[in-house]
Design a protein around this motif. Structure first.
Motif, PDB file in Angstrom:
ATOM      1  N   ASP A 120       0.887  -1.218  -0.026  1.00  0.00           N
ATOM      2  CA  ASP A 120       0.048  -0.053  -0.059  1.00  0.00           C
ATOM      3  C   ASP A 120       0.912   1.070  -0.093  1.00  0.00           C
ATOM      4  OD1 ASP A 120      -0.772  -0.402   3.574  1.00  0.00           O
ATOM      5  OD2 ASP A 120       1.092   0.114   2.489  1.00  0.00           O
ATOM      6  N   GLY A 121       2.139   1.205  -0.235  1.00  0.00           N
ATOM      7  CA  GLY A 121       2.919   2.281  -0.538  1.00  0.00           C
ATOM      8  C   GLY A 121       3.576   2.473  -1.590  1.00  0.00           C
ATOM      9  N   PRO A 122       4.392   3.748  -1.647  1.00  0.00           N
ATOM     10  CA  PRO A 122       5.090   3.903  -3.199  1.00  0.00           C
ATOM     11  C   PRO A 122       6.088   2.921  -3.229  1.00  0.00           C
ATOM     12  CG  PRO A 122       5.773   5.523  -1.470  1.00  0.00           C
ATOM     13  CD  PRO A 122       4.607   4.694  -1.058  1.00  0.00           C
ATOM     14  N   ALA A 123       6.529   2.935  -4.601  1.00  0.00           N
ATOM     15  CA  ALA A 123       7.599   1.976  -4.911  1.00  0.00           C
ATOM     16  C   ALA A 123       8.603   2.512  -4.179  1.00  0.00           C
ATOM     17  CB  ALA A 123       7.897   2.027  -6.562  1.00  0.00           C
ATOM     18  N   GLY A 124       9.770   1.485  -4.004  1.00  0.00           N
ATOM     19  CA  GLY A 124      10.930   1.985  -3.403  1.00  0.00           C
ATOM     20  C   GLY A 124      11.012   1.529  -1.930  1.00  0.00           C
ATOM     21  N   VAL A 125      12.326   2.102  -1.369  1.00  0.00           N
ATOM     22  CA  VAL A 125      12.469   1.832   0.408  1.00  0.00           C
ATOM     23  C   VAL A 125      11.528   2.780   1.049  1.00  0.00           C
ATOM     24  CG1 VAL A 125      14.070   1.698   2.017  1.00  0.00           C
ATOM     25  CG2 VAL A 125      14.582   0.846  -0.359  1.00  0.00           C
ATOM     26  N   PRO A 126      10.624   2.730   1.817  1.00  0.00           N
ATOM     27  CA  PRO A 126       9.899   3.501   2.656  1.00  0.00           C
ATOM     28  C   PRO A 126      11.138   4.234   3.499  1.00  0.00           C
ATOM     29  CG  PRO A 126       9.027   1.307   2.866  1.00  0.00           C
ATOM     30  CD  PRO A 126      10.229   1.137   2.097  1.00  0.00           C
ATOM     31  N   VAL A 127      10.599   5.517   3.577  1.00  0.00           N
ATOM     32  CA  VAL A 127      11.239   6.662   4.082  1.00  0.00           C
ATOM     33  C   VAL A 127      12.149   7.176   3.155  1.00  0.00           C
ATOM     34  CG1 VAL A 127      13.166   7.167   5.773  1.00  0.00           C
ATOM     35  CG2 VAL A 127      11.517   5.895   6.591  1.00  0.00           C
ATOM     36  N   LEU A 128      12.939   6.521   2.558  1.00  0.00           N
ATOM     37  CA  LEU A 128      13.861   7.025   1.311  1.00  0.00           C
ATOM     38  C   LEU A 128      13.099   7.823  -0.051  1.00  0.00           C
ATOM     39  CD1 LEU A 128      16.920   4.699   1.292  1.00  0.00           C
ATOM     40  CD2 LEU A 128      16.709   6.852   2.396  1.00  0.00           C
ATOM     41  N   ALA A 129      12.121   6.925  -0.194  1.00  0.00           N
ATOM     42  CA  ALA A 129      11.082   7.291  -1.357  1.00  0.00           C
ATOM     43  C   ALA A 129      10.395   8.585  -1.024  1.00  0.00           C
ATOM     44  CB  ALA A 129       9.978   6.206  -1.752  1.00  0.00           C
ATOM     45  N   GLU A 130       9.984   8.575   0.151  1.00  0.00           N
ATOM     46  CA  GLU A 130       9.200   9.790   0.750  1.00  0.00           C
ATOM     47  C   GLU A 130      10.032  11.049   0.963  1.00  0.00           C
ATOM     48  OE1 GLU A 130       6.644   6.501   1.422  1.00  0.00           O
ATOM     49  OE2 GLU A 130       8.728   6.741   1.933  1.00  0.00           O
ATOM     50  N   ALA A 131      11.389  10.547   1.218  1.00  0.00           N
ATOM     51  CA  ALA A 131      12.341  11.759   1.519  1.00  0.00           C
ATOM     52  C   ALA A 131      12.667  12.261   0.143  1.00  0.00           C
ATOM     53  CB  ALA A 131      13.575  11.260   2.160  1.00  0.00           C
ATOM     54  N   ALA A 132      12.824  11.459  -0.885  1.00  0.00           N
ATOM     55  CA  ALA A 132      13.201  11.691  -2.147  1.00  0.00           C
ATOM     56  C   ALA A 132      12.033  12.843  -2.841  1.00  0.00           C
ATOM     57  CB  ALA A 132      13.590  10.570  -3.066  1.00  0.00           C
ATOM     58  N   ALA A 133      10.924  12.482  -2.628  1.00  0.00           N
ATOM     59  CA  ALA A 133       9.746  13.328  -3.064  1.00  0.00           C
ATOM     60  C   ALA A 133       9.745  14.515  -2.297  1.00  0.00           C
ATOM     61  CB  ALA A 133       8.257  12.501  -2.806  1.00  0.00           C
ATOM     62  N   MET A 134      10.062  14.529  -1.030  1.00  0.00           N
ATOM     63  CA  MET A 134      10.193  15.843  -0.463  1.00  0.00           C
ATOM     64  C   MET A 134      11.190  16.823  -0.928  1.00  0.00           C
ATOM     65  SD  MET A 134      11.512  16.618   3.721  1.00  0.00           S
ATOM     66  CE  MET A 134      13.141  15.912   3.463  1.00  0.00           C
ATOM     67  N   ILE A 135      12.410  16.302  -1.157  1.00  0.00           N
ATOM     68  CA  ILE A 135      13.435  17.061  -1.966  1.00  0.00           C
ATOM     69  C   ILE A 135      12.881  17.526  -3.313  1.00  0.00           C
ATOM     70  CG2 ILE A 135      16.013  17.146  -2.907  1.00  0.00           C
ATOM     71  CD1 ILE A 135      15.472  16.991   0.342  1.00  0.00           C
ATOM     72  N   ALA A 136      12.565  16.444  -4.257  1.00  0.00           N
ATOM     73  CA  ALA A 136      11.935  16.909  -5.409  1.00  0.00           C
ATOM     74  C   ALA A 136      10.915  17.969  -5.289  1.00  0.00           C
ATOM     75  CB  ALA A 136      11.414  15.847  -6.168  1.00  0.00           C
ATOM     76  N   SER A 137      10.013  17.826  -4.457  1.00  0.00           N
ATOM     77  CA  SER A 137       9.119  19.030  -4.381  1.00  0.00           C
ATOM     78  C   SER A 137       9.658  20.325  -3.931  1.00  0.00           C
ATOM     79  CB  SER A 137       7.910  18.523  -3.231  1.00  0.00           C
ATOM     80  OG  SER A 137       7.149  19.700  -2.892  1.00  0.00           O
ATOM     81  N   TYR A 138      10.739  20.149  -3.031  1.00  0.00           N
ATOM     82  CA  TYR A 138      11.325  21.613  -2.919  1.00  0.00           C
ATOM     83  C   TYR A 138      11.949  21.982  -3.915  1.00  0.00           C
ATOM     84  CZ  TYR A 138      14.954  24.756  -1.065  1.00  0.00           C
ATOM     85  OH  TYR A 138      15.743  25.855  -0.858  1.00  0.00           O
ATOM     86  N   LEU A 139      12.781  21.158  -4.785  1.00  0.00           N
ATOM     87  CA  LEU A 139      13.734  21.707  -5.995  1.00  0.00           C
ATOM     88  C   LEU A 139      12.723  22.234  -7.054  1.00  0.00           C
ATOM     89  CD1 LEU A 139      16.218  19.099  -6.152  1.00  0.00           C
ATOM     90  CD2 LEU A 139      16.664  21.367  -5.475  1.00  0.00           C
ATOM     91  N   THR A 140      11.612  21.653  -7.017  1.00  0.00           N
ATOM     92  CA  THR A 140      10.440  22.110  -8.037  1.00  0.00           C
ATOM     93  C   THR A 140       9.814  23.613  -7.780  1.00  0.00           C
ATOM     94  OG1 THR A 140       9.835  19.913  -8.736  1.00  0.00           O
ATOM     95  CG2 THR A 140       8.141  21.471  -8.982  1.00  0.00           C
ATOM     96  N   ALA A 141       9.907  23.852  -6.429  1.00  0.00           N
ATOM     97  CA  ALA A 141       9.372  25.221  -5.881  1.00  0.00           C
ATOM     98  C   ALA A 141      10.433  25.909  -6.100  1.00  0.00           C
ATOM     99  CB  ALA A 141       8.879  25.056  -4.565  1.00  0.00           C
TER     100      ALA A 141
END
Length: 196
Positions: A120-141
């Protein structure tokens, strides 16, 4: 005869106890007995709130992932202020000085836990996948504000930053790296992408 102490919020106290065991002794030491001993409660308390120990561990990981969501909001709010490198250095240092490195080791070491989380989660290793999404969101902003180049591939830069900084923190036995070491990695990965 009662055993242990009264628990105000049993789930949160069990999660906090598990985090302390993880940080102190590592993922191999994390057992239901170790958690309930650390929490000062009877073993049955854990099983009253969770179907089994892997269900408990899955909820622990999900709870810690939710904390990354909170951090993501705070990091996005920094977009346009301070320096991109300083903002990312602070966010990555905060992330990996927390229980994140131990959570990653836990997920990697337990097949059933990993399988539950992948259902029920995103692909990848939990915590690392969410952390990468956090960084991508910031860089997009930051890209939208013109502080990161318009053609910067944030979906590649984010996991690259996560992986490189994770390696700095992965040695559980050694001292955590200093902020300067993290800043050096962030600067190197973002070279050419961040506008001066």
């Amino acid at each position: 005869m009662p055993t242990g102490v009264a628990l105000r919020d049993p789930r949160e106290q069990l999660f906090d106890a598990a985090e302390r065991v993880l940080l102190r002794d590592g993922p191999n030491a994390l057992t239901s007995r170790a958690v309930t001993t650390e929490a000062g409660c009877a073993k049955g308390v854990l099983h009253r709130h969770f179907a089994d120990f892997d269900a408990f561990l899955a909820e622990l990981v999900r709870d810690r992932v939710r904390r990354i969501d909170d951090q993501a909001g705070a990091l996005r709010a920094c977009a346009g202020s301070g320096s991109v490198t300083d903002n990312l250095t602070g966010a990555l240092t905060g992330l990996f000085r927390s229980v994140a490195v131990s959570i990653v080791a836990l997920v990697i070491s337990r097949d059933e836990l990993r399988a539950r989380l992948r259902r029920d989660g995103p692909a990848g290793v939990p915590v690392l996948a969410e952390a990468a999404a956090m960084i991508a969101s910031y860089l997009t902003a930051e890209r939208e504000r013109g502080r990161v180049d318009a053609d910067a591939d944030v979906d590649t830069l984010a996991p690259t930053l996560i992986g490189a900084v994770h390696l700095l923190f992965a040695d559980r036995e050694g001292a955590p790296p200093e902020d300067g070491a993290v800043a050096k990695v962030v600067t190197a990965v973002l070279a050419g992408a961040v506008r001066r």
